[in-house]
Design a protein around this motif. Structure first.
Motif, PDB file in Angstrom:
ATOM      1  N   ALA A  97      63.818  45.255  -1.949  1.00  0.00           N
ATOM      2  CA  ALA A  97      64.951  45.753  -1.163  1.00  0.00           C
ATOM      3  C   ALA A  97      65.836  44.554  -0.825  1.00  0.00           C
ATOM      4  O   ALA A  97      65.336  43.523  -0.364  1.00  0.00           O
ATOM      5  CB  ALA A  97      64.464  46.431   0.104  1.00  0.00           C
ATOM      6  N   ARG A  98      67.107  44.697  -1.057  1.00  0.00           N
ATOM      7  CA  ARG A  98      68.059  43.615  -0.741  1.00  0.00           C
ATOM      8  C   ARG A  98      69.166  44.189   0.138  1.00  0.00           C
ATOM      9  O   ARG A  98      69.766  45.197  -0.205  1.00  0.00           O
ATOM     10  CB  ARG A  98      68.641  43.044  -2.029  1.00  0.00           C
ATOM     11  N   LEU A 157      60.089  42.006  -0.625  1.00  0.00           N
ATOM     12  CA  LEU A 157      59.244  42.371  -1.758  1.00  0.00           C
ATOM     13  C   LEU A 157      58.199  43.352  -1.254  1.00  0.00           C
ATOM     14  O   LEU A 157      57.555  43.105  -0.236  1.00  0.00           O
ATOM     15  CB  LEU A 157      58.585  41.127  -2.352  1.00  0.00           C
ATOM     16  N   TYR A 158      58.044  44.467  -1.967  1.00  0.00           N
ATOM     17  CA  TYR A 158      57.123  45.526  -1.541  1.00  0.00           C
ATOM     18  C   TYR A 158      56.035  45.776  -2.577  1.00  0.00           C
ATOM     19  O   TYR A 158      56.251  45.587  -3.775  1.00  0.00           O
ATOM     20  CB  TYR A 158      57.873  46.843  -1.347  1.00  0.00           C
ATOM     21  N   TRP A 159      54.899  46.264  -2.084  1.00  0.00           N
ATOM     22  CA  TRP A 159      53.799  46.721  -2.920  1.00  0.00           C
ATOM     23  C   TRP A 159      53.375  48.110  -2.465  1.00  0.00           C
ATOM     24  O   TRP A 159      53.495  48.448  -1.284  1.00  0.00           O
ATOM     25  CB  TRP A 159      52.576  45.813  -2.768  1.00  0.00           C
ATOM     26  N   HIS A 188      65.563  55.453   6.600  1.00  0.00           N
ATOM     27  CA  HIS A 188      66.552  54.965   5.635  1.00  0.00           C
ATOM     28  C   HIS A 188      66.266  55.479   4.224  1.00  0.00           C
ATOM     29  O   HIS A 188      65.105  55.509   3.803  1.00  0.00           O
ATOM     30  CB  HIS A 188      66.580  53.436   5.627  1.00  0.00           C
ATOM     31  N   PRO A 189      67.302  55.829   3.476  1.00  0.00           N
ATOM     32  CA  PRO A 189      67.113  56.319   2.098  1.00  0.00           C
ATOM     33  C   PRO A 189      66.343  55.342   1.212  1.00  0.00           C
ATOM     34  O   PRO A 189      65.542  55.760   0.380  1.00  0.00           O
ATOM     35  CB  PRO A 189      68.542  56.522   1.586  1.00  0.00           C
ATOM     36  N   GLY A 190      66.566  54.052   1.389  1.00  0.00           N
ATOM     37  CA  GLY A 190      65.855  53.065   0.580  1.00  0.00           C
ATOM     38  C   GLY A 190      64.356  53.121   0.786  1.00  0.00           C
ATOM     39  O   GLY A 190      63.579  52.929  -0.149  1.00  0.00           O
TER      40      GLY A 190
END
Length: 131
Positions: free
Chosen positions: A68-69, A80-82, A114-116
């Motif tokens: 996500a930025r 950074l996601y897992w 949030h949509p993200g």
């Protein structure tokens, strides 16, 4: 600014899937556990640490998800996601998370602010083959 986090899931007692959105007091929003990387910590270690600190859960990281930025306080931020599976632990409210809810995926999707974060949930469910 760099950060790391997880979409945290587990098997429910009936064999289904539950996902754990967290309510953050500062933003008054529901999101996935995440936090800043201190110098020298790897993103994967930071993601596990943030899950532990914010939710009280130990987890096993699965597939890495999209980053996500966005801008936070006027500065660029990358998270950074897992996809991660909770293995043990007990949630207690703390300075970073007021509430944690274990919900079926559709309810978790509706709870996320949030949509993200909803897109990350969908990606994690596919990656973990939990849906």
């Amino acid at each position: 600014m760099r950060a790391a986090g997880c979409v945290l899931g587990r098997r429910s007692a009936d064999g289904g899937v539950e996902v754990a959105p967290a309510l953050r007091p500062r933003g008054d929003d529901w999101s996935h556990p995440k936090g800043k990387l201190p110098p020298g910590e790897t993103p994967a270690d930071a993601a596990r640490r943030e899950v532990r600190e914010e939710t009280g859960m130990e987890c096993v990281l699965g597939t890495s998800l999209r980053a996500a930025r966005y801008r936070a306080r006027g500065r660029p931020k990358e998270v950074l996601y897992w996809a991660a599976e909770a293995t043990e632990g007990v949630f207690e409210p703390n300075s970073e998370v007021d509430e944690l809810r274990w919900l079926p995926p559709d309810e978790a999707r509706a709870q996320l602010s949030h949509p993200g974060n909803r897109a990350l949930l969908d990606e994690a469910l596919t990656a973990l083959q939990l849906s």
